[in-house]
Design an enzyme around this catalytic site. Sequence first.
Site, PDB file in Angstrom:
ATOM      1  N   ASP A 141       0.806  -1.229   0.000  1.00  0.00           N
ATOM      2  CA  ASP A 141       0.000   0.000   0.000  1.00  0.00           C
ATOM      3  C   ASP A 141       0.839   1.279   0.000  1.00  0.00           C
ATOM      4  O   ASP A 141       0.297   2.367  -0.120  1.00  0.00           O
ATOM      5  CB  ASP A 141      -0.937   0.007   1.212  1.00  0.00           C
ATOM      6  CG  ASP A 141      -0.166   0.007   2.530  1.00  0.00           C
ATOM      7  OD1 ASP A 141       1.024  -0.356   2.543  1.00  0.00           O
ATOM      8  OD2 ASP A 141      -0.771   0.376   3.552  1.00  0.00           O
TER       9      ASP A 141
ATOM     10  N   TYR B 227      10.353   4.652   1.704  1.00  0.00           N
ATOM     11  CA  TYR B 227      11.379   3.676   2.103  1.00  0.00           C
ATOM     12  C   TYR B 227      12.740   3.955   1.475  1.00  0.00           C
ATOM     13  O   TYR B 227      13.750   3.408   1.929  1.00  0.00           O
ATOM     14  CB  TYR B 227      10.932   2.253   1.750  1.00  0.00           C
ATOM     15  CG  TYR B 227       9.895   1.725   2.707  1.00  0.00           C
ATOM     16  CD1 TYR B 227      10.263   1.101   3.888  1.00  0.00           C
ATOM     17  CD2 TYR B 227       8.538   1.872   2.446  1.00  0.00           C
ATOM     18  CE1 TYR B 227       9.312   0.627   4.780  1.00  0.00           C
ATOM     19  CE2 TYR B 227       7.580   1.408   3.329  1.00  0.00           C
ATOM     20  CZ  TYR B 227       7.970   0.787   4.491  1.00  0.00           C
ATOM     21  OH  TYR B 227       7.031   0.328   5.382  1.00  0.00           O
TER      22      TYR B 227
HETATM   23  C1  G6P Z   1       3.397   0.338   5.218  1.00  0.00           C
HETATM   24  C2  G6P Z   1       4.104  -0.670   4.355  1.00  0.00           C
HETATM   25  C3  G6P Z   1       3.915  -2.034   4.906  1.00  0.00           C
HETATM   26  C4  G6P Z   1       4.405  -2.085   6.321  1.00  0.00           C
HETATM   27  C5  G6P Z   1       3.698  -1.057   7.151  1.00  0.00           C
HETATM   28  C6  G6P Z   1       4.309  -1.020   8.528  1.00  0.00           C
HETATM   29  O1  G6P Z   1       2.025   0.174   5.119  1.00  0.00           O
HETATM   30  O2  G6P Z   1       3.681  -0.649   3.033  1.00  0.00           O
HETATM   31  O3  G6P Z   1       4.615  -2.940   4.110  1.00  0.00           O
HETATM   32  O4  G6P Z   1       4.229  -3.361   6.893  1.00  0.00           O
HETATM   33  O5  G6P Z   1       3.815   0.191   6.565  1.00  0.00           O
HETATM   34  O6  G6P Z   1       3.562  -0.204   9.315  1.00  0.00           O
HETATM   35  P1  G6P Z   1       3.769  -0.158  10.884  1.00  0.00           P
HETATM   36  O7  G6P Z   1       2.798   0.878  11.293  1.00  0.00           O
HETATM   37  O8  G6P Z   1       3.460  -1.540  11.390  1.00  0.00           O
HETATM   38  O9  G6P Z   1       5.183   0.233  11.114  1.00  0.00           O
HETATM   39 MN    MN Z   2       4.593  -2.441   2.012  1.00  0.00          MN
END
Ligand code: G6P
Ligand code: MN
Length: 441
Positions: free
Chosen positions: A171, A263
Amino acid sequence: MKAFRVCIVGGGSTFTLGFLKSFVRLREAFPLKKLVLFDIDSDRQEPIGKYGEILFKERFPELDFSYTTDIREAYEGMDFVFMQMRAGGLPMRAKDEHIPLSMGLVGQETCGAGGMAYGLRSCVDMIKAVHQIRTYAPEAWILNYSNPAAIVAEALRREFPDDKRILNICDQPENVVRSCSRLLQCSWEDLDPVYFGLNHYGWFTHMYDIRTGEDLLPKIREMVARNGFLPQDAEQRDKSWLDTYGMVKTIMEDFPQFLPNTYDQYYLYPEYKASHLDPDFTRADEVMAGREKRVFGECAEVIREGRLGDKFDEISDAHAEMMIKVAESIAYNKNDRHIMIVENNGAIANMQNDAMVEVVCELGANGPRPMRVGNIPQFYLGLLVNQVSCEKLIVDAYFENSYQKALEAFTLNRLINDGKKARKVLDALIEANKGMWPELK
Ligand code: G6P
Ligand code: MN
């Protein structure tokens, strides 16, 4: 209108409540007939399952809803399987982040040493799960967004080369588009992006106004320089996410040609990131102290009261919404555009055909049709060839039980980039992942 049967693998995830609510909100667009949550951890899944029973009784009583730890009950007869498993759970996420950081390296769930550690665990669990799904639901669409999606996608491509119904999605590109819509004060669906990269490592080359075709990227560049960059739902985000989005401004100062995925910061500034992440309180700790407590707290409250009442908030959940829209686009052959992870085959002209790349696709009943971006500039090509090599080597390590391949992957990775550091962190991660990794010889 046909109604669908969906299973969510990873029913005990902190993201599941968002799905349950989104299925209620989107029930007209994506009519559900049956929903099953599956998790191997019944204690973790139970409160979410009970919450679901209460929610659907109030707001979607005709839905056949259940939760289970039995694979047959979970998969049989499914049209769609949404996969959001976290191999090793949040405690292992914490180790993926803490161990590299303790050695001065970036500690992140999907990038660098931690990402590769998680990758090896996910190869084991995902390949097993997909075989189980195919035993009971040979035709189901498998929508995978389990991480690290880049490594999982490469592993599934090799294990299931003829299976055209396994799709890998993230996402985050869409989240960046949503951020742009916040800046431009328009709807994110009015933006028509062009994007290339690998998962969690990509750039937007254009952001067109869907009605006029005007490229809004120059305007976005100016606005980011002036106002910075925020997630669309900034008001609901933890501090670390605000810092992450904030880095987009820095990246665009140094590399202004394209708009980066958030990222990219880890690959472009590995030393800065390693020295600015808190080794005593990483993102996993923040999630366990924040979202995990909130979600299970909300479940406990609803279960105690036996009703949701006005606790059903109307705030949209971008992550769940995207996955449901992806399923809808397949179900009704809508050919909507989504940014997805697919085999390259010329989408990025100057990259190898068998790389799993992330580009805009039209998505319908026959799967994704990737849109070509042509040749990418040498700088970006260099970064991506390095990373795709690293991802392929770590998947080689899985299939060949090869310590040597793992060491090569770790050495090549820009977040490590040194053979001695690679061996040290790899050895520590082998210790930490005993029983969850393939044995590396
Ligand atoms: C985004 C990335 C995901 C990831 C997430 C982590 O949505 O696309 O791949 O797992 O962030 O989020 P968090 O809030 O768990 O750090
Ligand atoms: Mn992701």
